[in-house]
Design a protein around this motif. Sequence first.
Motif, PDB file in Angstrom:
ATOM      1  N   PRO A  39       0.772  -1.086   0.154  1.00  0.00           N
ATOM      2  CA  PRO A  39      -0.015   0.104   0.032  1.00  0.00           C
ATOM      3  C   PRO A  39       0.882   1.326  -0.057  1.00  0.00           C
ATOM      4  O   PRO A  39       0.508   2.277  -0.821  1.00  0.00           O
ATOM      5  N   ALA A  70       1.942   1.710  -3.550  1.00  0.00           N
ATOM      6  CA  ALA A  70       0.750   2.253  -4.465  1.00  0.00           C
ATOM      7  C   ALA A  70       0.593   3.737  -4.455  1.00  0.00           C
ATOM      8  O   ALA A  70       0.309   4.358  -5.206  1.00  0.00           O
ATOM      9  N   ALA A  71       0.602   4.036  -2.852  1.00  0.00           N
ATOM     10  CA  ALA A  71       0.017   5.236  -2.722  1.00  0.00           C
ATOM     11  C   ALA A  71       1.128   6.198  -3.154  1.00  0.00           C
ATOM     12  O   ALA A  71       0.953   7.422  -3.530  1.00  0.00           O
ATOM     13  N   LEU A  99      -0.347   4.716   4.365  1.00  0.00           N
ATOM     14  CA  LEU A  99      -1.041   5.112   3.158  1.00  0.00           C
ATOM     15  C   LEU A  99      -0.869   6.980   2.987  1.00  0.00           C
ATOM     16  O   LEU A  99      -0.859   7.549   2.026  1.00  0.00           O
ATOM     17  N   LEU A 137      -2.065   0.754   8.521  1.00  0.00           N
ATOM     18  CA  LEU A 137      -2.152   0.766   7.458  1.00  0.00           C
ATOM     19  C   LEU A 137      -2.468   2.354   6.917  1.00  0.00           C
ATOM     20  O   LEU A 137      -2.002   2.743   5.887  1.00  0.00           O
TER      21      LEU A 137
END
Length: 489
Positions: A315, A318-319, A372, A368
Motif C-alpha cells: 500500500p 501504491a500510494a 497510506l 495501514l
Amino acid sequence: MPSSAAARAAGPLRATAPAFVLLGAVQVVLILAITMLSPALPAVQRDLGLSGAGLTLVSAAYGLSFSGLLLLGGRLADLYGRRRLLVAGVAVFGAASAASAFAPGFGTLLATRFAQGAGAALAAPSAMTLVRSLYPDAARRARALAVWGGLGGFGATAGTLFSGAVTTWTSWRWTFAVPAAVSLCVVLAAPRVLPAGPAPVRVRLDVPGAVLVTAGLSVLSHGLVEAGERAWGAPRVWVPVVAGLLLLVAFVVVELRVREPLLPLGFLMSRRRAAALGAILVGSAAMSAIFFFLSLYFQEVRSATPLLTSAAFLPFGAAQLAAGPLAAWAVRNRGARFVTAGGLVLCAGGLLLLGRLGADTPYLGGTLAGLLLLPVGIACVFSGATVAALEGVRDDRAGLAGGVVNTVMEVGPTVGLAVLVTLAATRADRLRDGGTAAAEAVSAGYGYGLTVAAAVCAGGAALVAYALRRGGPDGERDGGGGGGAGPVP
C-alpha cells in the motif's frame, strides 16, 4: 543556424518523453540499489558467513561511496559533459552490479558495493541536470522536476518490495539482475535518446576540496552507521564522527580560499534553497525510518517472512506511485511552498499513526492508515523541495546543484537513523528494565522513534512555510569564485 544543423541539434529533444523515461529509470534504479539488500541481509549473512559487523558494512557500503562522491560527481558533470558522465557512471554501476551477483565472499561483495556507489555518484547528478536540458521552458521544467522529485522515494520502496519477493523465491544474488539490465539499456540508448547538455565548463577541478568533502562525508557516514549498532561513546562511533566533522571543517576552509571552489558556499546562502534542502533531508530520513523500524517490527515482533514484510509495504508503494503525478500537479498550481510544507504535515500525521505500535497492533487500522498517508506526504516533500532547491541555478552549476540535492537525500537517512535508532533503543531498554515484556518494549521503542520523527516533520513544516515565502531579504547566491559571490541570473 542552417536548417540541417538546427535539425541535428533539435533531434535529441524531439523524443522528450522517451528521454525523460530513460533518465527516470536511472534515478529509480540508483535509489533502488540502496534498499534492495535490506530484506535479503539474513540470506546474505548465511551464504557468505558474515559477522554482524561485516553485514553492516556490506549494507552500508553503497550509500557510503554514493553520498561521499556525489558533490564530486556533480562538478565533474559540469566540467566534462552531462551525458558523458551519465554513461560512464551507469556503466560502472552496471558492471559492479553484475560483479556483486557473483561475489564469492565478503571482500569481493564489499568492493563491488563500493564500486556501485561510485558509479551512482557519477550518474545521479548528470541525470538530474539532463532533465533541465530536456525542458528549456521554465514552466515545463518545473513540472518535470516535480515529477522527478518523487522518483527517488518510489525507487526506495520498489527496492524493498522487489528484494523481498526475489529473496523468497530465488536467491539474493538475483536482486542485482535488474540494476545490471537497466544499466545496459541506458548505456546503449543514451547516445541516441539523450541530449549532450550544455558545453562543459572550462575551469580547474578543486582537487583538495573534492578529496576533503569525499573523505569527510564518507568517514562521518561510517561513524553514524556504527552508531546504529553501538553506543555513541564507543571509539568505533565517535572517532570517525569527529574525524569526519574535522575533515568537513577543513573543506569549508579550503572552499573559502580557493579561486574556483568545488562548492561555492554562497550557493547554500539562499534562504529558500536551504529550506528546500532541509525538507529533503527530513523527508528522506522519515522514509528510511519507516522501512527500518517496520521491517524489524514485522519480522522480529510479528514473526513475518521477508515476503510478507514486503507485501506489508505494497500500500505504501501504491500510494507513492499515485501521489507522484498529483504532487507535480499541486506544485504547478499551488507552488513549491504550499506543497513542501503540506507534505511535511502529512508526513507528521502518518508517522504519528505508525508511532502507536504495540506488540499486538493490528495491521488494518492505524498502521495501514499511516502507510497510506506517509507516502503522499513524502511525494509532496520531494516534488516541492526539488523544484525550490533548483530555482535560479545557472546552467554551468546545474551538475553541482544536482550533486547537492542528491547528497542531502543520501545523508538524511544516515543521520536520521543514527539518531532515531539510538532513541528507540534507549526507550526499549528503559522499558525492559522496568519489567515490560521484550516484544512490547521493542515495539514501544520503535514507536517512540517514529513519534520523534513526526515532531521533527511538524517543526520542519513551520520552518519551510516561513522560509519559502516570497519577498524579504534572502541573500540568494549561486556562487562565484572564492566561496561564491554573484547573484543568480
